[in-house]
Design a protein around this motif. Structure first.
Motif, PDB file in Angstrom:
ATOM      1  N   UNK A  54      -1.906 -12.106  -0.937  1.00 44.70           N
ATOM      2  CA  UNK A  54      -3.279 -11.818  -0.688  1.00 44.70           C
ATOM      3  C   UNK A  54      -3.211 -10.067  -0.836  1.00 44.70           C
ATOM      4  N   UNK A  55      -2.268  -9.396  -0.159  1.00 48.97           N
ATOM      5  CA  UNK A  55      -2.269  -7.863  -0.558  1.00 48.97           C
ATOM      6  C   UNK A  55      -2.140  -7.492  -1.758  1.00 48.97           C
ATOM      7  N   UNK A  56      -1.206  -8.233  -2.542  1.00 42.24           N
ATOM      8  CA  UNK A  56      -1.030  -7.677  -4.072  1.00 42.24           C
ATOM      9  C   UNK A  56      -2.260  -8.176  -4.687  1.00 42.24           C
ATOM     10  N   UNK A  57      -3.108  -9.040  -4.524  1.00 40.87           N
ATOM     11  CA  UNK A  57      -4.213  -9.392  -5.471  1.00 40.87           C
ATOM     12  C   UNK A  57      -5.249  -8.363  -5.012  1.00 40.87           C
ATOM     13  N   UNK A  80       2.295  -1.156 -10.629  1.00 39.44           N
ATOM     14  CA  UNK A  80       2.065  -1.740 -11.749  1.00 39.44           C
ATOM     15  C   UNK A  80       2.829  -2.785 -12.322  1.00 39.44           C
ATOM     16  N   UNK A  81       4.272  -2.661 -12.200  1.00 43.91           N
ATOM     17  CA  UNK A  81       5.336  -3.543 -12.622  1.00 43.91           C
ATOM     18  C   UNK A  81       5.220  -4.847 -11.614  1.00 43.91           C
ATOM     19  N   UNK A  82       4.728  -4.724 -10.579  1.00 40.71           N
ATOM     20  CA  UNK A  82       4.603  -6.145  -9.659  1.00 40.71           C
ATOM     21  C   UNK A  82       5.773  -6.151  -8.577  1.00 40.71           C
ATOM     22  N   UNK A  83       5.388  -7.125  -7.600  1.00 40.27           N
ATOM     23  CA  UNK A  83       6.228  -7.470  -6.468  1.00 40.27           C
ATOM     24  C   UNK A  83       6.706  -8.681  -6.478  1.00 40.27           C
ATOM     25  N   UNK A  85      11.444  -1.615   6.187  1.00 40.06           N
ATOM     26  CA  UNK A  85      10.863  -0.740   7.141  1.00 40.06           C
ATOM     27  C   UNK A  85       9.273  -0.710   6.927  1.00 40.06           C
ATOM     28  N   UNK A  86       8.768  -0.886   5.893  1.00 41.27           N
ATOM     29  CA  UNK A  86       7.258  -0.993   5.898  1.00 41.27           C
ATOM     30  C   UNK A  86       6.507  -1.987   6.259  1.00 41.27           C
ATOM     31  N   UNK A  87       7.365  -3.252   6.076  1.00 41.01           N
ATOM     32  CA  UNK A  87       7.108  -4.700   6.594  1.00 41.01           C
ATOM     33  C   UNK A  87       7.272  -4.553   8.091  1.00 41.01           C
ATOM     34  N   UNK A  89       0.809  -1.065   0.120  1.00 34.94           N
ATOM     35  CA  UNK A  89       0.060   0.153  -0.042  1.00 34.94           C
ATOM     36  C   UNK A  89       0.801   1.207   0.006  1.00 34.94           C
ATOM     37  N   UNK A  90       2.136   1.126   0.408  1.00 30.17           N
ATOM     38  CA  UNK A  90       2.979   2.408   0.329  1.00 30.17           C
ATOM     39  C   UNK A  90       3.812   2.306  -0.768  1.00 30.17           C
ATOM     40  N   UNK A  91       3.692   1.658  -2.000  1.00 28.75           N
ATOM     41  CA  UNK A  91       4.328   1.705  -3.052  1.00 28.75           C
ATOM     42  C   UNK A  91       3.908   3.024  -3.814  1.00 28.75           C
ATOM     43  N   UNK A  92       4.688   3.358  -4.796  1.00 28.63           N
ATOM     44  CA  UNK A  92       4.370   4.130  -5.754  1.00 28.63           C
ATOM     45  C   UNK A  92       3.515   3.432  -6.763  1.00 28.63           C
TER      46      UNK A  92
END
Length: 323
Positions: free
Chosen positions: A84-87, A67-70, A148-150, A59-62
């Motif tokens: 699940x968060x990505x979905x 759009x490119x994925x994780x 950090x965000x994790x 949720x903190x990603x630009x």
């Protein structure tokens, strides 16, 4: 890392993560010889606290990075949390998983529409594989604990512990946390430093994979001799993180080490007294509370049951133990 990051993660997680209960059973108090409160993160989405960190990071990603994925690497719980968060965010997810991860965790990750790539952790370099995938596809790596965000997302567990313990009338306690790389432990410690400073966080690990306990004792990062092979797959990491260890060194009490047998007995106790399902790595903190009382100093302990994604055969072995 500070409380402001954890509060911001809590805002982003609101309405998405579950506020898991702080459970109590007199039977557990009787075994432990003190009051035991159980933060049941095994009831979180995907069956572990890892959903919190996955959602916080994604949720903190630009937008262009989303759009490119994780990319994530994990034996299962971080994999499912990120998937699940990505979905939910409509973000493509590639998950690098060891081939010996529990089948339930591999299947669970695939069910969340992530692309799962298996590797042999005895013969292949996970980090090299991940670096190649990230470079080739332009993926953003969501690290399992040293991010950090994790850490901020996992720290929201600590915010809830502080509030729920106050409601239960607990003002001083030791907080026992199942510890792998230290993301949950350091996040909870940061949250409690700000919101419940009379609480002391104690990391708990399985025998043979006690890198955090040894690191806290020596004052420097220590590594495990083995990289796999233990029952508590969810918390088998090589060493504490470069970000997590300084936080734990500053804020945590000494680590506690329990046996795999202790973990199995704690799983049985959690099911018998609370009717919750814990996986071995998610039960080590409860094992410390129940069977290692001499290592504790407080009249009340709060323990995380951090995950419940266990294969049926292992769970059956646990129930056969009883207590």
């Amino acid at each position: 890392m500070d409380i402001a990051m954890i509060d911001a993660a809590a805002t982003r997680l609101a309405g998405h993560a579950l506020r898991t209960p702080l459970l109590h059973a007199p039977g557990l108090d009787a075994i432990a010889g003190r009051r035991v409160l159980v933060k049941a993160e095994c009831l979180q989405h995907t069956g572990s606290f890892k959903f919190r960190g996955g959602w916080s990071a994604i949720s903190a990603l630009a937008p262009e990075a989303r759009a490119r994925g994780v990319l994530a690497y994990s034996s299962g719980n971080h994999a499912q949390g990120v998937a699940r968060a990505a979905l939910a965010h409509g973000v493509p997810a590639v998950i690098l998983m060891p081939s010996d991860a529990p089948r339930a965790k591999i299947d669970g990750t695939r069910a969340l529409e992530a692309e799962v790539i298996l590797y042999d952790r005895a013969t292949q370099d996970r980090d090299a594989l991940g670096d190649a995938l990230a470079a080739d596809r332009g993926l953003t790596l969501v690290r399992p604990f040293d991010e950090p965000q994790v850490i901020a997302g996992q720290g929201t567990t600590g915010l809830e512990i502080a509030e729920q313990a106050a409601q239960a009338g607990v003002t001083e306690a030791e907080v026992l946390v199942c510890c792998g790389g230290g993301g949950l432990t350091s996040g909870i410690a940061l949250a409690l430093e700000a919101r419940a400073p009379a609480f002391t966080v104690r990391p708990v690990e399985p025998e043979g994979f006690d890198d955090t306990a040894r690191s806290l004792a020596s004052g420097r990062i220590e590594r495990n001799a083995a990289g796999s092979g233990g029952l508590c797959d969810a918390i088998l990491t090589p060493a504490p993180g470069d970000i997590t260890f300084p936080i734990m060194r500053r804020l945590c009490g000494p680590g506690i080490v329990v046996s795999d047998e202790d973990a199995l007995r704690a799983m049985a106790a959690a099911f018998r007294h609370l009717r919750i399902v814990a996986e071995p790595g998610g039960a080590v903190a409860l094992a410390a509370a129940l069977f290692h009382g001499a290592a504790l100093n407080a009249d009340a302990v709060i323990v995380t049951v951090s995950g419940g994604n266990v294969d049926p055969e292992v769970f059956s072995r646990a129930l056969d133990r009883g207590i």
